[in-house]
Design a protein around this motif. Structure first.
Motif, PDB file in Angstrom:
ATOM      1  N   ASP A 192      38.823  36.529  43.981  1.00  0.00           N
ATOM      2  CA  ASP A 192      38.046  35.138  43.637  1.00  0.00           C
ATOM      3  C   ASP A 192      36.571  35.765  43.008  1.00  0.00           C
ATOM      4  OD1 ASP A 192      40.017  33.783  44.565  1.00  0.00           O
ATOM      5  OD2 ASP A 192      39.237  33.312  46.302  1.00  0.00           O
ATOM      6  N   LEU A 193      36.045  34.993  42.055  1.00  0.00           N
ATOM      7  CA  LEU A 193      34.863  35.064  41.790  1.00  0.00           C
ATOM      8  C   LEU A 193      33.711  34.524  42.733  1.00  0.00           C
ATOM      9  CD1 LEU A 193      32.913  36.007  39.498  1.00  0.00           C
ATOM     10  CD2 LEU A 193      33.111  33.784  38.506  1.00  0.00           C
ATOM     11  N   ARG A 194      32.898  35.253  43.210  1.00  0.00           N
ATOM     12  CA  ARG A 194      31.839  34.716  44.014  1.00  0.00           C
ATOM     13  C   ARG A 194      30.629  34.363  43.251  1.00  0.00           C
ATOM     14  NH1 ARG A 194      30.561  35.638  49.903  1.00  0.00           N
ATOM     15  NH2 ARG A 194      28.479  34.757  50.234  1.00  0.00           N
ATOM     16  N   THR A 195      30.192  33.319  43.114  1.00  0.00           N
ATOM     17  CA  THR A 195      29.051  33.012  42.399  1.00  0.00           C
ATOM     18  C   THR A 195      27.956  32.310  43.435  1.00  0.00           C
ATOM     19  OG1 THR A 195      29.810  30.662  42.088  1.00  0.00           O
ATOM     20  CG2 THR A 195      30.383  32.267  40.386  1.00  0.00           C
ATOM     21  N   SER A 196      26.776  32.032  42.773  1.00  0.00           N
ATOM     22  CA  SER A 196      25.784  31.461  43.841  1.00  0.00           C
ATOM     23  C   SER A 196      24.736  30.503  42.992  1.00  0.00           C
ATOM     24  CB  SER A 196      24.632  32.825  43.900  1.00  0.00           C
ATOM     25  OG  SER A 196      24.079  33.229  42.907  1.00  0.00           O
ATOM     26  N   HIS A 197      23.927  29.963  43.564  1.00  0.00           N
ATOM     27  CA  HIS A 197      23.106  28.996  42.858  1.00  0.00           C
ATOM     28  C   HIS A 197      22.421  29.492  41.736  1.00  0.00           C
ATOM     29  CE1 HIS A 197      24.067  26.036  45.793  1.00  0.00           C
ATOM     30  NE2 HIS A 197      23.508  26.670  46.826  1.00  0.00           N
ATOM     31  N   ASP A 198      22.342  30.892  41.772  1.00  0.00           N
ATOM     32  CA  ASP A 198      21.573  31.431  40.539  1.00  0.00           C
ATOM     33  C   ASP A 198      22.445  31.857  39.472  1.00  0.00           C
ATOM     34  OD1 ASP A 198      19.155  31.594  41.997  1.00  0.00           O
ATOM     35  OD2 ASP A 198      19.685  32.834  43.328  1.00  0.00           O
ATOM     36  N   GLN A 233      37.342  37.407  51.030  1.00  0.00           N
ATOM     37  CA  GLN A 233      36.506  36.822  49.903  1.00  0.00           C
ATOM     38  C   GLN A 233      35.557  37.724  49.578  1.00  0.00           C
ATOM     39  OE1 GLN A 233      36.283  33.543  48.411  1.00  0.00           O
ATOM     40  NE2 GLN A 233      38.370  33.717  49.531  1.00  0.00           N
ATOM     41  N   PRO A 234      35.477  38.218  48.130  1.00  0.00           N
ATOM     42  CA  PRO A 234      34.329  39.182  47.942  1.00  0.00           C
ATOM     43  C   PRO A 234      33.081  38.951  48.283  1.00  0.00           C
ATOM     44  CG  PRO A 234      35.295  38.007  45.924  1.00  0.00           C
ATOM     45  CD  PRO A 234      36.022  37.441  47.263  1.00  0.00           C
ATOM     46  N   TYR A 235      32.241  39.931  48.401  1.00  0.00           N
ATOM     47  CA  TYR A 235      30.905  39.822  48.656  1.00  0.00           C
ATOM     48  C   TYR A 235      29.899  39.781  47.725  1.00  0.00           C
ATOM     49  CZ  TYR A 235      30.777  44.866  48.179  1.00  0.00           C
ATOM     50  OH  TYR A 235      31.137  45.941  47.567  1.00  0.00           O
ATOM     51  N   ASP A 236      30.361  40.054  46.511  1.00  0.00           N
ATOM     52  CA  ASP A 236      29.481  39.735  45.212  1.00  0.00           C
ATOM     53  C   ASP A 236      30.279  39.584  43.856  1.00  0.00           C
ATOM     54  OD1 ASP A 236      30.552  42.180  43.905  1.00  0.00           O
ATOM     55  OD2 ASP A 236      28.720  43.405  44.616  1.00  0.00           O
ATOM     56  N   ALA A 293      35.384  40.365  41.237  1.00  0.00           N
ATOM     57  CA  ALA A 293      36.413  39.813  40.432  1.00  0.00           C
ATOM     58  C   ALA A 293      36.796  40.567  39.222  1.00  0.00           C
ATOM     59  CB  ALA A 293      35.995  38.432  40.055  1.00  0.00           C
ATOM     60  N   TYR A 294      35.563  41.449  38.880  1.00  0.00           N
ATOM     61  CA  TYR A 294      35.719  42.371  37.697  1.00  0.00           C
ATOM     62  C   TYR A 294      36.496  43.528  38.140  1.00  0.00           C
ATOM     63  CZ  TYR A 294      32.058  39.722  35.315  1.00  0.00           C
ATOM     64  OH  TYR A 294      31.169  38.626  34.866  1.00  0.00           O
ATOM     65  N   GLY A 295      36.779  43.923  39.388  1.00  0.00           N
ATOM     66  CA  GLY A 295      37.539  45.095  39.725  1.00  0.00           C
ATOM     67  C   GLY A 295      36.693  46.100  39.955  1.00  0.00           C
ATOM     68  N   ASN A 296      35.331  45.749  40.316  1.00  0.00           N
ATOM     69  CA  ASN A 296      34.458  46.878  40.829  1.00  0.00           C
ATOM     70  C   ASN A 296      34.115  46.545  42.277  1.00  0.00           C
ATOM     71  OD1 ASN A 296      32.273  48.752  41.026  1.00  0.00           O
ATOM     72  ND2 ASN A 296      30.944  47.478  40.224  1.00  0.00           N
ATOM     73  N   ILE A 297      34.989  47.125  43.191  1.00  0.00           N
ATOM     74  CA  ILE A 297      34.724  46.952  44.698  1.00  0.00           C
ATOM     75  C   ILE A 297      34.440  48.454  45.617  1.00  0.00           C
ATOM     76  CG2 ILE A 297      36.432  45.257  44.582  1.00  0.00           C
ATOM     77  CD1 ILE A 297      38.634  47.401  45.351  1.00  0.00           C
ATOM     78  N   SER A 298      34.168  49.646  44.880  1.00  0.00           N
ATOM     79  CA  SER A 298      33.939  50.827  45.596  1.00  0.00           C
ATOM     80  C   SER A 298      32.719  51.205  45.121  1.00  0.00           C
ATOM     81  CB  SER A 298      35.053  51.581  45.465  1.00  0.00           C
ATOM     82  OG  SER A 298      35.255  52.270  44.207  1.00  0.00           O
ATOM     83  N   ALA A 299      32.199  52.211  45.937  1.00  0.00           N
ATOM     84  CA  ALA A 299      30.648  53.025  45.615  1.00  0.00           C
ATOM     85  C   ALA A 299      31.401  54.158  44.523  1.00  0.00           C
ATOM     86  CB  ALA A 299      30.293  53.636  46.822  1.00  0.00           C
ATOM     87  N   TRP A 335      36.167  36.380  26.637  1.00  0.00           N
ATOM     88  CA  TRP A 335      36.304  35.900  27.999  1.00  0.00           C
ATOM     89  C   TRP A 335      37.479  36.155  28.510  1.00  0.00           C
ATOM     90  CZ3 TRP A 335      31.756  34.634  29.765  1.00  0.00           C
ATOM     91  CH2 TRP A 335      30.927  34.124  28.819  1.00  0.00           C
ATOM     92  N   LEU A 336      37.491  36.597  29.708  1.00  0.00           N
ATOM     93  CA  LEU A 336      38.781  36.699  30.735  1.00  0.00           C
ATOM     94  C   LEU A 336      38.887  35.405  31.483  1.00  0.00           C
ATOM     95  CD1 LEU A 336      38.105  40.585  31.453  1.00  0.00           C
ATOM     96  CD2 LEU A 336      39.150  39.548  29.281  1.00  0.00           C
ATOM     97  N   GLN A 337      39.794  34.600  31.267  1.00  0.00           N
ATOM     98  CA  GLN A 337      40.029  33.133  31.882  1.00  0.00           C
ATOM     99  C   GLN A 337      41.153  33.674  32.818  1.00  0.00           C
ATOM    100  OE1 GLN A 337      40.494  29.611  29.593  1.00  0.00           O
ATOM    101  NE2 GLN A 337      38.418  29.247  30.492  1.00  0.00           N
ATOM    102  N   ASP A 338      40.927  33.007  34.134  1.00  0.00           N
ATOM    103  CA  ASP A 338      42.162  32.901  35.337  1.00  0.00           C
ATOM    104  C   ASP A 338      42.191  31.667  35.343  1.00  0.00           C
ATOM    105  OD1 ASP A 338      43.549  33.011  37.589  1.00  0.00           O
ATOM    106  OD2 ASP A 338      42.884  34.959  38.049  1.00  0.00           O
ATOM    107  N   ASP A 339      43.293  31.069  35.204  1.00  0.00           N
ATOM    108  CA  ASP A 339      43.390  29.652  35.276  1.00  0.00           C
ATOM    109  C   ASP A 339      43.787  29.320  36.695  1.00  0.00           C
ATOM    110  OD1 ASP A 339      43.267  28.895  32.530  1.00  0.00           O
ATOM    111  OD2 ASP A 339      45.298  29.216  32.103  1.00  0.00           O
ATOM    112  N   GLU A 340      44.660  30.151  37.478  1.00  0.00           N
ATOM    113  CA  GLU A 340      44.953  30.002  38.942  1.00  0.00           C
ATOM    114  C   GLU A 340      43.617  29.981  39.815  1.00  0.00           C
ATOM    115  OE1 GLU A 340      47.248  31.978  42.367  1.00  0.00           O
ATOM    116  OE2 GLU A 340      47.924  32.458  40.115  1.00  0.00           O
TER     117      GLU A 340
END
Lengths: 397, 142
Positions: free
Chosen positions: B12-18, A136-139, A143-149, B126-131
């Protein structure tokens, strides 16, 4: 408070190295201990003298280590009982600040700062936080593909191409100059591995506009330094390498938000405070040891310190000027790029070794056409260039 | 309303309450909203409990144009993680929006990355991932 009262009050009195590069079969813990003991022995101290311990920063643990390297675990194996203990969880730069502060407020006499890693044989990818959280990504940015320094620094550098006219032609010279220094340093990972500008330009972009040769690489090994008062340092065996000027700044936010030429960048602020405390300016500095996680970082830092106008970086950052035999030597051991990745310990250890004339074939003042500098500037940066500690060092008697 | 492109995202997209509301609105309604401060009348990014300019808690999400200029952009060509290999090359960018804040996005339909200029005008797609059930910001040259 008038910070000039602290001028030359603190000194670096010992440096600890270990075998480095590819060193299989060794835990990071073993390098923490070996580097620490070597610094203690180099200073002529007993380990019981160390009453402050700073582990540089925390990283996710790798195969080959049984436990997380927290400072309170390392102390046990080192057999010391410090009064001050610290370790950053992320990439801020506060180590020198804390070391001097713990001595200034009367808590400590000798503070040891150490960094160690088994990242080469342990195959640190610098994206391991993704796996730490179970894929699971940490931020949100993964998801945008930005994973490295690497990607974030490449974005910083790409904007600087637009703002200041820099680019791969200049960064090639930085990579080559560092390699030439490393070719004079038998400890360097890239010793005996020459590099030409054509070699650099023939390699592919990993993240346009950066190539692999624009970046440092994970390594095995450790490195440590010890800080005390200059008064106590005079009783020890090495010449005190005095902290004439010091500055720090820890700005906020993510790498993609970096702004080349920001007049209030951490390097600008920390550099200005170090120069003010030292009572010196760029023209007084004879050589630099700059945190060079990426080639462009060296250009950005020296520009922010005021060594050249940013749009004239091309004239200053040449192999002839910053390389061996040049007018303004930069990263004389090969730096993070070509000597070894020990974070801020790489530039600061090299500065101390040069100022105490222990650098063999690459020793400034011994190499033809070079002078031993009276003052040397040292940078440490982290948090995607957002954090900076700057030192101006002077050799004491 | 911004165009929707169907994609497979590398993680996966990690989101938060913010920022939940931002990504939920993007995915379900394809409406672009930004955090806005009613006290100092400025937009900001990323979403947070207080305004980054004045510290007020009188903040809300407000619809924005999705137009801006590229601040910087790079093209990833190396698999720094195994899960990203099949998505390469992947271009990412930072964009200074007409409303003020700098945001992060994927750059899409850009041709040769070396010919894309900083400060080039762009608009949101918008880039949409249905899965994966999520939608992220992409930007396309005007």
């Amino acid at each position: 408070m008038d910070r000039t009262e602290l001028r030359n009050k603190y000194s670096i009195v010992g440096v600890g190295y270990t075998p480095q590069g590819i060193v299989p079969g060794r835990s990071a813990a073993s390098f923490y201990l070996e580097a620490s003991m070597n610094a203690i022995n180099d200073a002529g101290l007993k380990k019981e003298d160390i009453d402050g311990l700073i582990l540089y920063r925390d990283f996710p643990i790798l195969k080959g280590d049984a436990f997380h390297h927290t400072a309170n675990v390392v102390t046990y194996s080192l057999g010391i009982r410090p009064k001050f203990l610290s370790q950053e969880s992320y990439c801020y730069r506060t180590n020198i600040n804390k070391a001097m502060g713990a001595i200034e407020n009367g808590t400590c006499k000798y503070v040891l700062i150490v960094f160690a890693e088994s990242g080469r044989t342990g195959r640190r990818t610098w994206t391991d936080e993704i796996d730490t959280f179970g894929n699971q990504p940490y931020d949100e940015y993964a998801a945008y593909g930005n994973i490295s320094a690497f990607t974030n620094y490449a974005m910083f550098a790409r904007r600087a191409m637009h703002e200041h006219g820099t680019g791969p032609d200049l960064w090639a010279d930085i990579a080559v100059a560092h390699r030439k220094w490393a070719n004079l340093n038998p400890n360097a990972i890239q010793y005996n591995k020459p590099l030409t500008k054509a070699d650099y330009l023939a390699t592919p972009f990993l993240s346009w506009p950066f190539r692999a040769l624009d970046a440092t690489a994970s390594t095995d090994g450790g490195r440590a330094i010890i800080i005390t008062t200059t008064e106590r340092a005079r009783e020890l065996k090495n010449p005190p390498i005095m902290i004439r000027g010091y500055g720090s700044a820890n700005d906020t936010s993510k790498g993609w938000q970096l702004t080349p030429g920001d007049p209030a960048s951490s390097a600008v602020v920390a550099g200005r405070e170090a120069f003010e405390m030292a009572g010196l300016g760029p023209k007084d500095i004879g050589a630099a040891q700059i945190y060079d996680c990426y080639t462009y970082t060296v250009e950005a830092t020296l520009g922010d310190y005021g060594f050249f106008e940013k749009k004239k970086a091309r004239d200053f950052m040449t192999v002839e000027n910053i390389g061996p035999g040049g007018e303004f030597p930069v990263n004389t051991g090969g730096g993070l790029l070509s000597e070894g990745y020990y974070m801020g310990m790489t530039p600061i250890a090299e500065a101390v070794m040069q100022m105490s004339e222990r650098c063999g074939d690459r020793q400034l003042g011994v190499m033809p056409g070079t002078r031993l500098p009276e003052f040397m500037i040292v940078s440490d940066n982290g948090g995607f260039y957002r954090s900076n500690e700057t030192l101006i060092l002077e050799r004491g008697k | 309303m911004a165009q929707v492109l169907k994609v497979n995202l590398p993680f996966d997209l990690r989101t938060s309450h913010d920022n939940d509301l931002f990504y939920k609105t993007a995915h379900e309604k394809q409406i672009f909203i930004l955090p806005y401060c009613n006290s100092c009348d400025q937009y900001f990014w990323p979403g947070a409990f207080i305004c980054q300019h004045c510290g007020s808690t009188d903040v809300e999400w407000k619809e924005a144009s999705g137009h801006g200029k590229i601040y910087s952009h790079v093209e990833g060509r190396f698999p720094f993680h195994k899960a990203i290999k099949e998505h390469l090359p992947i271009a990412i960018c930072s964009v200074t929006l007409d409303e003020g804040p700098r945001v992060f996005g994927r750059l899409v339909n850009y041709g040769d990355i070396e010919k894309v200029s900083c400060d080039a005008p762009v608009h949101l797609v918008w880039l949409q991932d249905d899965e994966k059930g999520c939608t992220i910001m992409g930007f396309e040259l005007d």
